[in-house]
Each structure stands twice: as structure tokens, then as C-alpha cells.
Design a protein around this motif. Structure first.
Motif, PDB file in Angstrom:
ATOM      1  N   UNK A 144      27.697 102.286  36.585  1.00 26.29           N
ATOM      2  CA  UNK A 144      26.646 102.548  37.498  1.00 26.29           C
ATOM      3  C   UNK A 144      25.439 101.969  36.602  1.00 26.29           C
ATOM      4  N   UNK A 145      25.181 102.290  35.797  1.00 23.02           N
ATOM      5  CA  UNK A 145      23.344 102.820  35.140  1.00 23.02           C
ATOM      6  C   UNK A 145      22.770 101.324  34.918  1.00 23.02           C
ATOM      7  N   UNK A 146      23.912 100.409  33.851  1.00 22.19           N
ATOM      8  CA  UNK A 146      24.186  99.147  34.095  1.00 22.19           C
ATOM      9  C   UNK A 146      23.340  98.188  34.796  1.00 22.19           C
ATOM     10  N   UNK A 147      23.891  98.209  35.703  1.00 21.04           N
ATOM     11  CA  UNK A 147      24.397  96.941  38.035  1.00 21.04           C
ATOM     12  C   UNK A 147      22.851  97.624  38.594  1.00 21.04           C
ATOM     13  N   UNK A 148      22.767  99.224  38.153  1.00 16.51           N
ATOM     14  CA  UNK A 148      21.502  99.677  39.019  1.00 16.51           C
ATOM     15  C   UNK A 148      20.723  98.933  38.901  1.00 16.51           C
ATOM     16  N   UNK A 149      20.495  99.157  37.023  1.00 16.00           N
ATOM     17  CA  UNK A 149      19.402  98.732  36.479  1.00 16.00           C
ATOM     18  C   UNK A 149      18.623  97.355  36.095  1.00 16.00           C
ATOM     19  N   UNK A 150      19.995  96.479  34.935  1.00 10.63           N
ATOM     20  CA  UNK A 150      19.870  95.433  34.558  1.00 10.63           C
ATOM     21  C   UNK A 150      20.237  94.686  35.753  1.00 10.63           C
ATOM     22  N   UNK A 151      20.451  95.019  37.044  1.00 13.46           N
ATOM     23  CA  UNK A 151      21.056  94.418  38.277  1.00 13.46           C
ATOM     24  C   UNK A 151      19.527  93.664  38.692  1.00 13.46           C
ATOM     25  N   UNK A 152      18.649  94.664  39.083  1.00  9.62           N
ATOM     26  CA  UNK A 152      16.930  94.086  39.694  1.00  9.62           C
ATOM     27  C   UNK A 152      16.703  93.340  38.409  1.00  9.62           C
ATOM     28  N   UNK A 153      16.386  93.213  37.766  1.00 10.16           N
ATOM     29  CA  UNK A 153      15.701  92.325  36.694  1.00 10.16           C
ATOM     30  C   UNK A 153      16.624  90.956  36.468  1.00 10.16           C
ATOM     31  N   UNK A 159       9.207  93.480  34.725  1.00  8.31           N
ATOM     32  CA  UNK A 159      10.446  93.650  34.158  1.00  8.31           C
ATOM     33  C   UNK A 159      10.458  93.616  32.769  1.00  8.31           C
ATOM     34  N   UNK A 160       8.897  92.996  32.808  1.00  3.74           N
ATOM     35  CA  UNK A 160       8.709  93.377  30.458  1.00  3.74           C
ATOM     36  C   UNK A 160       8.954  94.904  30.311  1.00  3.74           C
ATOM     37  N   UNK A 161       8.502  95.763  30.351  1.00  2.43           N
ATOM     38  CA  UNK A 161       8.704  96.832  29.609  1.00  2.43           C
ATOM     39  C   UNK A 161       9.833  97.829  29.876  1.00  2.43           C
ATOM     40  N   UNK A 162      11.108  97.404  30.859  1.00  7.68           N
ATOM     41  CA  UNK A 162      11.562  97.645  30.926  1.00  7.68           C
ATOM     42  C   UNK A 162      13.131  97.041  30.527  1.00  7.68           C
ATOM     43  N   UNK A 163      13.163  95.440  30.898  1.00  8.39           N
ATOM     44  CA  UNK A 163      14.565  94.420  30.568  1.00  8.39           C
ATOM     45  C   UNK A 163      15.497  95.083  29.373  1.00  8.39           C
TER      46      UNK A 163
END
Length: 339
Positions: A16-25, A49-53
Motif C-alpha cells: 500500500x505504501x509503495x503504490x500510494x507513494x511511488x504511484x504519483x511519481x 519528485x526529485x527529493x522523494x522518488x
């Protein structure tokens, strides 16, 4: 609650964490040629998304490692049967990561254009293939009595799997457009918000079709509730976007994706890899699990370190919370002739 169930839940949380976070980048990467009109706007989008991807990708690494340790049979069957799709995802993520790091190394337009294509396809391929993979995990794959995958890559390219890939792609595109609208200012912000509404309408139709099909395959009361609330939340996100409430709109797509993944895991449990050959050959959270001692040690490690990881990532998002606009991008210095 048994530790096997606890770790099934924890692995679901990691995905869930991966798809919700990586999903937007992923969405931001795929939208690079759609929203950006010039190199400056492309730099704005990449900087959102540079600081977070790279931090977002940690979730899939931990999910894979946790699956290997907690459910080794599940890991072995999934990574052998889905070897080629997972290899394609890995290559795409590597190329995408290189693009973020190397795009700015040289000023030539062709150099940047080549790395931009790497970002676009390096985002599109995982967004689609992850959906295909998870749809097939829920639907079931051909396993024999030894839990060996007996199908091929073509087995995974069934209508339900392809619909799953289309669903994740459209949801991530909508999620990414919402994020760009939230994190930018000026013309690109307005374009992103308008595009998010259009993409979201298509995503809502496809996602509802997929969730209804998933529910008919192995749905439970819990998955039905999760899918229903996910659909309603997506509609609420589109209303918020239309009213210019980007924060609520992004929260809505975030919750939508989280609930949709929750519904998939609720529909899957207690299986972790259903067999389409014979239900008796299915892998479950019990017969695929590691020893009780292994799960106990892992639980203590998770209790100690998970809050630190979540806290650090939350702090990084807070630090880089402000909007970015084209006027924040410095103008390149003019080239001087060699003396």
C-alpha cells in the motif's frame, strides 16, 4: 492473532505504501511530455519528485525482502513464475533512476530528450506491469503440487491481468496529475488540475470495472467495503480538483489507491498465491510461511525500525512541501567563446 496473519498484513501495508507513494511519481514521469511545454517546465515537474522518488522505491525493496523472509515459498513461486515481468520492471526502474541522475549532466537538447524518454517509459512500464502482476496473483496462476509455476508469460496476459495493468496506469496518471497540481504554481498547475479531472473520469470507469471483476472472483465483505469506499473517494477527489482544492484532491487519490490495494489483499487472504490448476495446490499464509522463530525475530525488528523509516520519510516530505514554479528554475548561463 497468528504471526503469519500479522506478516500478511504488514506486507500488504508495505505494498500500500509503495503504490500510494511511488504511484504519483510514476504518474509525474508518464505525464512529462503531456504537461510540460518546454525544458523549464520539464525541470519543474522532475523537481517535484526529485527529493522523494528514491525514498518511495524503498517500500518495494522492503516488501520484497519481507516476503522473502516471512513467506519464502510465496517469494520463490512468485519470483520464478513472474521472472520476466519482474525483470522488465527492474530494468525500467534502473533506467529511470539513471535518467533522474544524468539528465542534467550535459546541456545538449538531444541528451536531455533521450533521458526524458527514459523517465517516461521507465515510469509507464512498471505502472502497467505491476497491475498485470497483482491482478494475476488475485486471479490465480497455474501451480502444480510442488507449488511450481507451470504457465508462461502469455498466461499472465489474460483479459483480467491486462485490465489490472490499465487500471494501475490510469490511477497513477491521475495521482501524478494531482501531485503536479499540488506541488506547482502558474500555468502548469492549472493544466495539471484540468488534466487530472479528465484522467480521473476515465480511471474511475476502468477501476470500477476491475474492482467489480475482482470482487466476483474471490471477494469478501471486507474487500467489497474497501472497493466501494475507494470508488467513492476517487469521485470525491475529482470534485475537489474541479473546485481547485488540490490538497484534498491528492489526498483523495492517495486514499483511493490505498483502499484499492487493501481490497485486493482482503480478497486474496488467506491465500497468497492461488492455484488455478487445483485449489489444493494454492499457497496460503500458513503453508508458505517461514518458521515461527523467524517471524518472531522479524516482528521485533519491524517494531523497532519501521517507525524510524516512516518518520524520516514524513520529515522529508514536510521539508520539501512548498510549491515549485518556473521562476524558481535558474536561467542557464550563456556559453562563452573559448579564448
Amino acid at each position: 492473532m497468528e504471526l503469519t496473519t500479522v506478516w500478511f498484513i504488514l506486507i500488504a501495508v508495505l505494498w500500500i505504501g509503495y503504490f500510494t507513494l511511488e504511484g504519483f511519481d510514476f504518474g509525474v514521469g508518464m505525464l512529462l511530455p503531456v504537461l510540460a511545454r518546454d525544458d523549464t517546465e520539464r525541470r519543474v515537474m522532475i523537481n517535484t519528485i526529485g527529493p522523494v522518488w528514491d525514498g518511495n522505491e524503498v517500500w518495494v525493496l522492503v516488501a520484497g525482502g519481507a516476503t522473502f523472509a516471512a513467506f519464502p515459498e510465496w517469494y520463490a513461486t512468485m519470483f520464478s513464475g513472474f521472472y520476466l515481468p519482474l525483470l522488465v520492471i527492474l530494468v525500467a526502474l534502473i533506467v529511470r533512476g539513471l535518467a533522474f541522475e544524468y539528465r542534467h549532466k550535459r546541456p545538449e537538447a538531444q541528451w536531455k530528450a533521450n533521458w526524458d524518454r527514459a523517465i517516461i517509459y521507465g515510469s509507464l512500464v512498471p505502472a502497467f506491469v505491476w497491475g498485470v502482476a497483482f491482478a494475476n496473483i488475485l486471479r490465480g496462476v497455474p501451480l502444480d503440487a510442488d507449488h511450481e509455476f507451470t504457465g508462461s508469460v502469455l498466461t499472465l496476459l489474460n483479459p483480467f491481468g491486462l485490465l489490472g495493468g490499465l487500471t494501475t496506469t490510469l490511477l497513477f496518471l491521475t495521482h501524478g496529475a494531482m501531485f503536479v497540481a499540488l506541488k506547482t504554481d502558474g500555468e502548469i498547475r492549472h493544466r495539471a488540475r484540468a488534466l487530472a479531472c479528465r484522467l480521473g473520469a476515465g480511471a474511475a470507469v476502468v477501476a470500477v470495472m476491475f474492482m467489480l471483476w475482482a470482487q466476483s472472483l474471490s471477494g469478501t465483505t471486507g474487500s467489497a467495503v474497501a472497493f466501494t469506499v475507494a470508488a467513492l473517494t476517487l469521485l470525491a477527489a475529482l470534485v475537489a480538483a474541479a473546485r481547485g482544492r488540490e490538497g484534498w484532491a491528492f489526498t483523495g487519490t492517495f486514499v483511493t489507491i490505498g483502499l484499492a490495494v487493501t481490497g485486493l489483499f482482503l480478497a486474496l487472504f488467506p491465500d497468497v498465491m492461488p492455484s488455478s490448476t487445483d485449489a489444493a495446490f494454492s499457497l496460503t499464509s500458513t503453508n508458505a510461511a517461514a518458521t515461527a522463530y523467524t517471524l518472531k525475530v522479524m516482528t521485533w525488528v519491524a517494531v523497532m525500525f519501521t517507525p524510524l523509516v516512516i518518520g524520516y520519510q514524513a520529515w522529508s516530505y514536510w521539508v520539501f512541501r512548498k510549491r515549485i514554479a518556473v521562476y524558481h528554475i535558474p536561467t542557464p548561463a550563456p556559453e562563452t567563446a573559448a579564448s
